[in-house]
Design an enzyme around this catalytic site. Structure first.
Site, PDB file in Angstrom:
ATOM      1  N   GLY A  17       0.821  -1.197   0.000  1.00 57.78           N
ATOM      2  CA  GLY A  17       0.000   0.000   0.000  1.00 57.78           C
ATOM      3  C   GLY A  17       0.854   1.245   0.000  1.00 57.78           C
ATOM      4  O   GLY A  17       2.019   1.224  -0.388  1.00 57.78           O
ATOM      5  N   CYS A  18       0.280   2.320   0.439  1.00 56.17           N
ATOM      6  CA  CYS A  18       0.955   3.613   0.462  1.00 56.17           C
ATOM      7  C   CYS A  18       2.228   3.549   1.289  1.00 56.17           C
ATOM      8  O   CYS A  18       2.218   3.110   2.433  1.00 56.17           O
ATOM      9  CB  CYS A  18       0.011   4.662   1.049  1.00 56.17           C
ATOM     10  SG  CYS A  18       0.783   6.242   1.351  1.00 56.17           S
ATOM     11  N   PHE A  19       3.343   4.012   0.722  1.00 54.73           N
ATOM     12  CA  PHE A  19       4.610   3.918   1.457  1.00 54.73           C
ATOM     13  C   PHE A  19       4.667   4.845   2.659  1.00 54.73           C
ATOM     14  O   PHE A  19       5.453   4.638   3.563  1.00 54.73           O
ATOM     15  CB  PHE A  19       5.831   4.065   0.565  1.00 54.73           C
ATOM     16  CG  PHE A  19       5.880   5.221  -0.403  1.00 54.73           C
ATOM     17  CD1 PHE A  19       5.347   6.462  -0.126  1.00 54.73           C
ATOM     18  CD2 PHE A  19       6.509   5.041  -1.625  1.00 54.73           C
ATOM     19  CE1 PHE A  19       5.435   7.507  -1.024  1.00 54.73           C
ATOM     20  CE2 PHE A  19       6.606   6.081  -2.538  1.00 54.73           C
ATOM     21  CZ  PHE A  19       6.058   7.317  -2.230  1.00 54.73           C
TER      22      PHE A  19
END
Length: 187
Positions: A17-19
């Site tokens: 997912g979003c880093f």
């Protein structure tokens, strides 16, 4: 420095997912020396964020973790990886949709590959998740560091709505289930 006390640091590469979320989680673990947000698994060199977001480069938002295996094992990193995202949704984490948000483990050694595959098999056998795990296990690809404004994002922007709504619940879960693995003082 006593040479007998030196430890060979290892690296792990995860996409889940979003880093911004994953960086914030793994930065807090005892034994993790550094977490770099970036892009991996794609087909162009030096991809910029705006291109990765389109999904056309094939890259995933990922993190490169440098860790001390004497303080935290790769298996413990896998535990946190699977506990802090949904490994059963293909190319999606919450409202973030696209191949850049896929769940993928990029192993850096054959031992990491074996551990990741065994861990997924164990989770599947024990029916830890209601739906099948879709996390891919792939050989390490070139990892490109993301732009500086993506590094250390949560620690520098914790009051932002995205951080409060999306990242804070992950950190709460981390504090609840992995308090024994956390650094004594976190940022």
């Amino acid at each position: 420095m006593n040479k007998n006390n030196t430890t060979a640091l290892e690296t792990a590469i995860f996409a889940n997912g979003c880093f911004w979320c994953t960086e914030a989680v793994f930065q807090r673990l005892n034994g993790v020396q550094e977490v770099i947000s970036g892009y991996t698994g794609g087909h162009i060199k030096n991809p910029p964020y705006r291109e990765v977001c389109t999904g056309r480069t094939g890259h995933a938002e990922g993190i490169l973790i440098t860790f001390d295996p004497n303080l935290i094992s790769y298996t413990e990193l896998l535990e946190v990886f699977f506990a802090t995202h949904d490994p059963t949704t293909l190319n999606r984490q919450g409202n973030d949709v696209g191949t850049q948000y896929r769940s993928e483990i990029f192993y850096t050694t054959d031992e990491q590959r074996k551990q990741a595959e065994a861990f997924i098999a164990l989770l599947t056998e024990q029916k830890v998740f209601q739906n099948p795990i879709v996390t891919a296990v792939s050989e390490e690809k070139t990892f490109y560091k993301a732009e500086e404004d993506h590094q250390n994002y949560y620690n520098e922007n914790a009051s932002q709505p995205y951080c409060q709504v999306i990242i804070n619940p992950k950190l709460k879960k981390l504090n609840t289930y992995f308090s024994d693995k956390l650094k004594s003082v976190t940022k």
